[in-house]
Design a protein around this motif. Structure first.
Motif, PDB file in Angstrom:
ATOM      1  N   PHE A 141      39.257-108.441  -0.093  1.00  0.00           N
ATOM      2  CA  PHE A 141      40.525-107.980   0.402  1.00  0.00           C
ATOM      3  C   PHE A 141      40.992-107.195  -0.156  1.00  0.00           C
ATOM      4  N   PHE A 183      48.497-113.207  -2.519  1.00  0.00           N
ATOM      5  CA  PHE A 183      47.118-112.298  -2.258  1.00  0.00           C
ATOM      6  C   PHE A 183      46.571-112.273  -3.118  1.00  0.00           C
ATOM      7  N   MET A 184      47.169-111.426  -4.421  1.00  0.00           N
ATOM      8  CA  MET A 184      45.933-111.444  -5.285  1.00  0.00           C
ATOM      9  C   MET A 184      45.290-112.891  -5.630  1.00  0.00           C
ATOM     10  N   VAL A 232      36.951-107.167  -5.340  1.00  0.00           N
ATOM     11  CA  VAL A 232      37.085-108.255  -4.407  1.00  0.00           C
ATOM     12  C   VAL A 232      37.077-108.117  -2.796  1.00  0.00           C
ATOM     13  N   THR A 253      36.602-114.275  -3.420  1.00  0.00           N
ATOM     14  CA  THR A 253      35.854-113.864  -4.044  1.00  0.00           C
ATOM     15  C   THR A 253      34.555-114.419  -4.983  1.00  0.00           C
ATOM     16  N   ASN A 280      42.786-113.552  -2.837  1.00  0.00           N
ATOM     17  CA  ASN A 280      41.422-112.817  -2.967  1.00  0.00           C
ATOM     18  C   ASN A 280      41.017-112.803  -3.884  1.00  0.00           C
TER      19      ASN A 280
END
Length: 221
Positions: free
Chosen positions: A55, A168-169, A53, A176, A172
């Motif tokens: 980040f 966040f994930m 990804v 991506t 992310n």
């Protein structure tokens, strides 16, 4: 007294809860990057990023494999049976992900072409057996070890951190995958149709993309 006892017996992310899976996904994603970068260093003789990804040091492929393995195979008692079934699952899992990357992004991040008993270069019997080993490791060793430590997290901070991880994930992976889809469209001569596409072209040009994902190669025409 009664309420206090109930409060004291509460456990964060107990058993196979959603929050437990979030932590396992995150830890599995980090494990995947560490493993891939060690293998890359052995092969190349120098460090090269193997993140999945934009980040952070995460590879969602391994995170997803970790979570699915626990979800599907946690009741298996026999390591040998788990290894055999895990090998089949791992080979199919890797094949499908490789095919999806080729279709939607127009690139490959791994290829087993020329290797013994490979299947269209997307997986091989040897690597399926490696997946079987990893699934035994995930289910029988790593998960029992980390599960007890996850459950020791204080409930309130644990809930807050988990929610941050989820947001966040999710962002992310969205950035991506949408960026890589735009990369594929750009590579095929399509101009951006949205402000987001224009932003991606400016921020994530081809040089940046290949620096982030140096193992990614375009498919041959």
């Amino acid at each position: 007294m009664s309420n206090s006892n109930i409060t004291n017996t509460r456990v964060f992310a107990k058993d196979l809860s959603f929050y437990k899976y979030v932590w396992c996904f995150t830890i599995g994603s980090i494990f995947g990057v560490v493993y891939e970068e060690i293998i890359a260093f052995i092969k190349l003789g120098y460090y090269e990023s193997r993140r999945g990804v934009v980040f952070g040091p995460f590879n969602p492929l391994y995170g997803a494999a970790f979570v699915i393995s626990i979800l599907l195979f946690h009741k298996y008692k026999s390591p040998i049976k788990l290894f055999l079934i895990g090998s089949v699952f791992g080979g199919v899992f890797e094949y499908i992900l490789g095919l999806a990357q080729e279709i939607f992004i127009g690139t490959r991040s791994w290829s087993y072409e020329g290797q013994f008993l490979n299947i269209h270069g997307r997986t091989s019997v040897v690597y399926a057996l490696i997946w079987g080993f990893f699934i035994v490791l995930f289910v029988k060793v790593i998960y029992p070890f980390i599960s007890k430590y996850i459950e020791r997290l204080p409930i309130r901070p644990g809930n807050m951190i988990t929610k941050i991880l989820i947001v966040f994930m999710a962002l992310n992976m969205f950035v991506t995958f949408s960026m890589l889809i735009r990369f594929n469209l750009r590579s095929n001569g399509f101009e951006p149709l949205t402000p987001l596409g224009e932003l991606y072209d400016n921020v994530f040009n081809d040089d940046v993309v290949y620096k982030l994902f140096p193992d990614m190669i375009p498919l041959e025409e």
